[in-house]
Design a protein around this motif. Structure first.
Motif, PDB file in Angstrom:
ATOM      1  N   ILE A  44       0.843  -1.202   0.000  1.00 18.64           N
ATOM      2  CA  ILE A  44       0.000   0.000   0.000  1.00 18.64           C
ATOM      3  C   ILE A  44       0.876   1.250   0.000  1.00 18.64           C
ATOM      4  O   ILE A  44       0.626   2.191  -0.753  1.00 18.64           O
ATOM      5  CB  ILE A  44      -0.980   0.002   1.196  1.00 18.64           C
ATOM      6  CG1 ILE A  44      -2.024  -1.098   1.002  1.00 18.64           C
ATOM      7  CG2 ILE A  44      -1.653   1.366   1.350  1.00 18.64           C
ATOM      8  CD1 ILE A  44      -2.997  -1.251   2.150  1.00 18.64           C
ATOM      9  N   ARG A  45       1.922   1.256   0.816  1.00 19.75           N
ATOM     10  CA  ARG A  45       2.805   2.427   0.859  1.00 19.75           C
ATOM     11  C   ARG A  45       3.551   2.616  -0.455  1.00 19.75           C
ATOM     12  O   ARG A  45       3.726   3.742  -0.927  1.00 19.75           O
ATOM     13  CB  ARG A  45       3.766   2.330   2.039  1.00 19.75           C
ATOM     14  CG  ARG A  45       3.059   2.498   3.370  1.00 19.75           C
ATOM     15  CD  ARG A  45       4.014   2.717   4.506  1.00 19.75           C
ATOM     16  NE  ARG A  45       4.717   1.540   4.927  1.00 19.75           N
ATOM     17  CZ  ARG A  45       4.321   0.715   5.895  1.00 19.75           C
ATOM     18  NH1 ARG A  45       3.189   0.937   6.538  1.00 19.75           N
ATOM     19  NH2 ARG A  45       5.051  -0.323   6.233  1.00 19.75           N
ATOM     20  N   ARG A  47       2.444   1.747  -3.407  1.00 19.59           N
ATOM     21  CA  ARG A  47       1.449   2.290  -4.339  1.00 19.59           C
ATOM     22  C   ARG A  47       1.147   3.752  -4.034  1.00 19.59           C
ATOM     23  O   ARG A  47       0.991   4.557  -4.954  1.00 19.59           O
ATOM     24  CB  ARG A  47       0.163   1.467  -4.270  1.00 19.59           C
ATOM     25  CG  ARG A  47       0.268   0.123  -4.982  1.00 19.59           C
ATOM     26  CD  ARG A  47      -1.042  -0.622  -4.974  1.00 19.59           C
ATOM     27  NE  ARG A  47      -2.078   0.131  -5.671  1.00 19.59           N
ATOM     28  CZ  ARG A  47      -3.378  -0.002  -5.423  1.00 19.59           C
ATOM     29  NH1 ARG A  47      -3.809  -0.852  -4.518  1.00 19.59           N
ATOM     30  NH2 ARG A  47      -4.260   0.705  -6.104  1.00 19.59           N
ATOM     31  N   LEU A  48       1.054   4.100  -2.763  1.00 20.76           N
ATOM     32  CA  LEU A  48       0.816   5.498  -2.401  1.00 20.76           C
ATOM     33  C   LEU A  48       1.931   6.391  -2.917  1.00 20.76           C
ATOM     34  O   LEU A  48       1.671   7.458  -3.488  1.00 20.76           O
ATOM     35  CB  LEU A  48       0.685   5.655  -0.878  1.00 20.76           C
ATOM     36  CG  LEU A  48      -0.648   5.290  -0.270  1.00 20.76           C
ATOM     37  CD1 LEU A  48      -0.540   5.225   1.252  1.00 20.76           C
ATOM     38  CD2 LEU A  48      -1.720   6.285  -0.688  1.00 20.76           C
ATOM     39  N   ILE A  52       1.390   9.404  -5.607  1.00 20.40           N
ATOM     40  CA  ILE A  52       1.784  10.788  -5.327  1.00 20.40           C
ATOM     41  C   ILE A  52       2.757  11.280  -6.388  1.00 20.40           C
ATOM     42  O   ILE A  52       2.596  12.368  -6.935  1.00 20.40           O
ATOM     43  CB  ILE A  52       2.401  10.907  -3.916  1.00 20.40           C
ATOM     44  CG1 ILE A  52       1.349  10.590  -2.843  1.00 20.40           C
ATOM     45  CG2 ILE A  52       2.996  12.297  -3.699  1.00 20.40           C
ATOM     46  CD1 ILE A  52       1.922  10.352  -1.461  1.00 20.40           C
ATOM     47  N   VAL A  62      -4.807  14.197   0.060  1.00 25.97           N
ATOM     48  CA  VAL A  62      -5.161  12.915   0.664  1.00 25.97           C
ATOM     49  C   VAL A  62      -6.523  12.447   0.146  1.00 25.97           C
ATOM     50  O   VAL A  62      -6.747  11.243   0.004  1.00 25.97           O
ATOM     51  CB  VAL A  62      -5.107  12.993   2.211  1.00 25.97           C
ATOM     52  CG1 VAL A  62      -6.227  13.848   2.749  1.00 25.97           C
ATOM     53  CG2 VAL A  62      -5.138  11.620   2.837  1.00 25.97           C
ATOM     54  N   LEU A  65      -6.131  10.166  -2.720  1.00 25.10           N
ATOM     55  CA  LEU A  65      -5.385   8.935  -2.486  1.00 25.10           C
ATOM     56  C   LEU A  65      -6.218   7.826  -1.846  1.00 25.10           C
ATOM     57  O   LEU A  65      -5.765   6.692  -1.761  1.00 25.10           O
ATOM     58  CB  LEU A  65      -4.166   9.235  -1.600  1.00 25.10           C
ATOM     59  CG  LEU A  65      -3.189  10.256  -2.163  1.00 25.10           C
ATOM     60  CD1 LEU A  65      -2.137  10.608  -1.119  1.00 25.10           C
ATOM     61  CD2 LEU A  65      -2.540   9.738  -3.440  1.00 25.10           C
ATOM     62  N   ILE A  76      -5.114   4.716   5.435  1.00 26.71           N
ATOM     63  CA  ILE A  76      -4.340   5.481   4.447  1.00 26.71           C
ATOM     64  C   ILE A  76      -3.522   6.555   5.163  1.00 26.71           C
ATOM     65  O   ILE A  76      -2.332   6.747   4.881  1.00 26.71           O
ATOM     66  CB  ILE A  76      -5.258   6.109   3.382  1.00 26.71           C
ATOM     67  CG1 ILE A  76      -5.926   5.021   2.535  1.00 26.71           C
ATOM     68  CG2 ILE A  76      -4.493   7.093   2.494  1.00 26.71           C
ATOM     69  CD1 ILE A  76      -4.967   4.176   1.721  1.00 26.71           C
ATOM     70  N   HIS A  79      -0.474   5.027   6.748  1.00 29.87           N
ATOM     71  CA  HIS A  79       0.573   4.719   5.771  1.00 29.87           C
ATOM     72  C   HIS A  79       1.278   5.984   5.284  1.00 29.87           C
ATOM     73  O   HIS A  79       2.499   5.982   5.089  1.00 29.87           O
ATOM     74  CB  HIS A  79      -0.021   3.940   4.592  1.00 29.87           C
ATOM     75  CG  HIS A  79      -0.358   2.522   4.921  1.00 29.87           C
ATOM     76  ND1 HIS A  79       0.569   1.597   5.354  1.00 29.87           N
ATOM     77  CD2 HIS A  79      -1.534   1.861   4.873  1.00 29.87           C
ATOM     78  CE1 HIS A  79      -0.010   0.433   5.557  1.00 29.87           C
ATOM     79  NE2 HIS A  79      -1.301   0.563   5.281  1.00 29.87           N
ATOM     80  N   LEU A  80       0.535   7.054   5.099  1.00 29.29           N
ATOM     81  CA  LEU A  80       1.148   8.323   4.701  1.00 29.29           C
ATOM     82  C   LEU A  80       2.068   8.852   5.798  1.00 29.29           C
ATOM     83  O   LEU A  80       3.134   9.414   5.507  1.00 29.29           O
ATOM     84  CB  LEU A  80       0.065   9.345   4.346  1.00 29.29           C
ATOM     85  CG  LEU A  80      -0.687   9.057   3.047  1.00 29.29           C
ATOM     86  CD1 LEU A  80      -1.938   9.921   2.952  1.00 29.29           C
ATOM     87  CD2 LEU A  80       0.213   9.266   1.835  1.00 29.29           C
TER      88      LEU A  80
END
Length: 125
Positions: A44-45, A47-48, A52, A62, A65, A76, A79-80
């Motif tokens: 997930i991170r 992909r984030l 971005i 956000v 996302l 989310i 993870h951010l």
């Protein structure tokens, strides 16, 4: 004769970290880089970070996302936070929303570490 000294030599590697094939990492550099790699080890991170980096204008709200994932907004946000604490993204609150962008120097450190010199293929006998 010119008295200019200290001019940079073109073509020299100016990244903070030499590739591992040239010299071993120091304790502090290894700790910093391991935090970055650990943050990116979660799908997930990863992909984030990609979302971005590829977002129009180089930054993403956000609110942009949350949609692509089957997890809650607090997940989310967590993870951010991990990406931010690892030094991979920067953020800024603008009104109700927080905007994120990738820190290029962090990606430079990671990519410089993994670079390997071009080695000609071994000849087969």
């Amino acid at each position: 004769m010119s008295k200019q000294a200290g001019l940079p030599v073109l073509g020299q590697d100016t990244a903070c970290c030499a590739p591992m094939v040239r010299e071993p990492l120091g304790k502090e550099a290894a700790a910093e880089l391991s935090r970055m790699f650990k943050a990116l080890s979660d799908p997930i991170r990863l992909r984030l970070l990609s979302l971005i980096a590829s977002h129009e204008g180089g930054e993403a709200c956000v609110c942009d996302l949350i949609g692509p994932f089957d997890v809650s907004q607090p997940t989310i946000s967590h993870h951010l936070k991990v990406l931010r604490e690892a030094g991979l993204v920067g953020s800024e609150r603008r009104g109700t929303w927080v905007y994120y962008w990738v820190l290029p120097e962090a990606l430079t450190k990671l990519s410089a570490l993994l670079q390997t010199p071009a080695v000609p293929p071994k000849a087969t006998a």
